[in-house]
Design an enzyme around this catalytic site. Structure first.
Site, PDB file in Angstrom:
ATOM      1  N   ASP A   1      11.195   0.642  73.873  1.00  0.00           N
ATOM      2  CA  ASP A   1      12.020  -0.200  74.742  1.00  0.00           C
ATOM      3  C   ASP A   1      12.336  -1.529  74.042  1.00  0.00           C
ATOM      4  O   ASP A   1      12.351  -2.583  74.665  1.00  0.00           O
ATOM      5  CB  ASP A   1      11.340  -0.435  76.095  1.00  0.00           C
ATOM      6  CG  ASP A   1      12.282  -1.033  77.131  1.00  0.00           C
ATOM      7  OD1 ASP A   1      13.509  -0.917  76.952  1.00  0.00           O
ATOM      8  OD2 ASP A   1      11.799  -1.624  78.117  1.00  0.00           O
TER       9      ASP A   1
ATOM     10  N   ASN B   1      23.328  -0.678  78.287  1.00  0.00           N
ATOM     11  CA  ASN B   1      23.607  -1.992  78.899  1.00  0.00           C
ATOM     12  C   ASN B   1      24.075  -3.019  77.874  1.00  0.00           C
ATOM     13  O   ASN B   1      23.513  -4.090  77.714  1.00  0.00           O
ATOM     14  CB  ASN B   1      22.402  -2.502  79.688  1.00  0.00           C
ATOM     15  CG  ASN B   1      21.124  -2.541  78.871  1.00  0.00           C
ATOM     16  OD1 ASN B   1      20.901  -1.712  77.999  1.00  0.00           O
ATOM     17  ND2 ASN B   1      20.277  -3.499  79.163  1.00  0.00           N
TER      18      ASN B   1
END
Length: 442
Positions: free
Chosen positions: A306, A99
């Site tokens: 993450d 992304n």
């Protein structure tokens, strides 16, 4: 002749592949581990001795889920600053998510990222391909990549792939690993309307609730079983998902958890506000306990950070205008080793979850173990001293951590990538470059 030097690591407490520790020496050369012994001969004239007395030698961390923001969002982080943070945190390899801007959804975008990384990255790298409703040919053909990332929720635009009829063709075709961000976007949208106008960041955990996570994981599991497709569930955050997998986890399915879902929970909104906001959100303390149990039992296979940095200015916006995500690569190993020293698990288990099991899960050859013939990606940690997490010492461009002020042990002292010392007692060697990871896809 190899350009990488011959290095002898002396008197280290070495984690062996069988999970036991042995005091001894390790010889590195040509980017590989050459020899391990209780005592190796003296170094030659052009060889280097590295004194590791009192330190523990572990395989370098492989972080299988990070968001490093380049290209397009470099004001938050870039491959150079992120890989410095990795080196300081003992992370010798990473797998990065699609992304960015442009999205990593074409072969060309993947090639661009690999080229950028070759120029800038101090550690080894791999880049996921992002699934969209239209890009199946690229998903099947792009190389090298650890797999296909599907955002089933917490995303907008082309990377949101949230309905079964769009998901099914991706699961049906090819055999590449599929990694899912499992949240049900329809449910999140409904609950967002329900809680509209509320500005307490703690409401985030109610909007993107446990049920939203469970429903998406159930759907991913259903499609994986239908096509016997290799599935990896990213950042598992709820006890109910862990219990689902405990009852029903095919051999080709793996799952990961983040350190923050193990050690932070909804009580932390009151302490650090929007710095605790991430997707999927933090859960109740009871969920911490169930996730720990699943990790210890092998229901959850490995750990990822993450790492998803945002600027302090962005994070200071009132909820829901504050973005979700927190940095993690610099602190993940000491956070987990501190848990080990506190008795929640063993040091060997931490190393397995953060290195060995990741290499196995993604079929990354010659990584994740300290054994002759393996790549010399290593970290020496100090398990005898505690130091606080200080924002002023962080390498990540965003300059903050949800763990600021925490007293941690197991801080990396020396990090070695491909047989070269990239981090040494607080100093980075900015000349070192990692390599593109390869994946032995079955």
């Amino acid at each position: 002749m190899s350009t990488t030097p011959i290095i002898y690591i002396r008197r280290a407490n070495i984690l062996l592949p069988d999970g036991n520790f042995s005091l001894g020496d390790v010889k590195l050369g040509g980017g590989k581990i050459l020899e391990i012994s209780s005592e190796l001969p003296a170094a030659g004239e052009s060889e280097t001795d590295l004194n590791a007395e009192g330190l523990t030698l572990l395989p370098g961390v492989i972080d299988p889920q990070v968001h490093f923001r380049e290209p397009g969002l470099e004001y938050k982080e870039d491959l150079s600053t992120a890989s410095r943070a990795c080196a300081k945190g003992g992370v010798t390899s990473f797998l990065e998510m699609p992304n960015t801007r442009p999205l990593t959804s074409t072969k060309e975008a993947l090639a661009d990222k690999l080229e950028r990384a070759a120029q800038k990255c101090l550690v080894n790298y791999g880049f996921f391909m992002g699934a969209t409703p239209e890009n199946l040919p690229d998903l099947l053909e792009a190389n090298p990549t650890p797999g296909i990332k599907i955002f089933m929720g917490s995303m907008h635009g082309p990377l949101l792939v949230d309905h079964e009829e769009i998901l099914e063709p991706i699961f049906a075709k090819g055999d590449r690993l599929i990694a899912v961000h499992a949240e049900n976007q329809d449910r999140i949208n409904r609950r967002r309307e329900e809680f509209a106008g509320q500005t307490d960041p703690a409401i985030h955990s109610q909007i993107q609730d446990e049920q939203a996570a469970l429903e998406a994981t159930q759907l991913a599991l259903k499609l994986s079983k239908k096509y016997q497709r290799r599935l990896h569930i990213l950042h598992l955050s709820t006890g109910i998902e862990a219990e689902l997998l405990r009852q029903d986890k095919p051999a080709w399915v793996t799952a990961e958890v983040t350190p923050q879902h193990l050690v932070l929970n909804i009580t932390d909104y009151g302490k650090i506000g929007t710095k605790a906001q991430m997707n999927p959100p933090l859960r109740s303390p009871e969920n911490n306990d169930v996730l720990w149990r699943a990790l210890l039992d092998g229901v959850i296979d490995f750990i990822a950070t993450d790492h998803a940095p945002h600027t302090l200015e962005e994070k200071a916006k009132p909820y829901p205008n504050s973005p979700s995500g927190m940095p993690g690569v610099e602190t993940s190993l000491p956070v987990m080793l501190t848990q080990a020293i506190a008795g929640r698990c063993s040091v060997a288990q931490v190393s397995n979850w953060m290195s060995t099991a990741v290499a196995k899960g993604y079929n990354i050859p010659n990584k994740g173990a300290i054994a002759p013939g393996y790549d010399a990606d290593l970290v020496l940690v100090d398990l005898n001293n505690y130091r606080p997490v200080l924002a002023s010492e962080l390498q990540t461009k965003c300059g903050w951590s949800p763990f600021e002020g925490w007293q941690l042990t197991g801080w990396p002292v020396v990090t070695i990538v491909g047989g070269q010392v990239v981090y040494d007692h607080g100093k980075l060697n900015l000349e070192v470059r990692g390599k593109a990871l390869t994946f032995d896809h079955q």
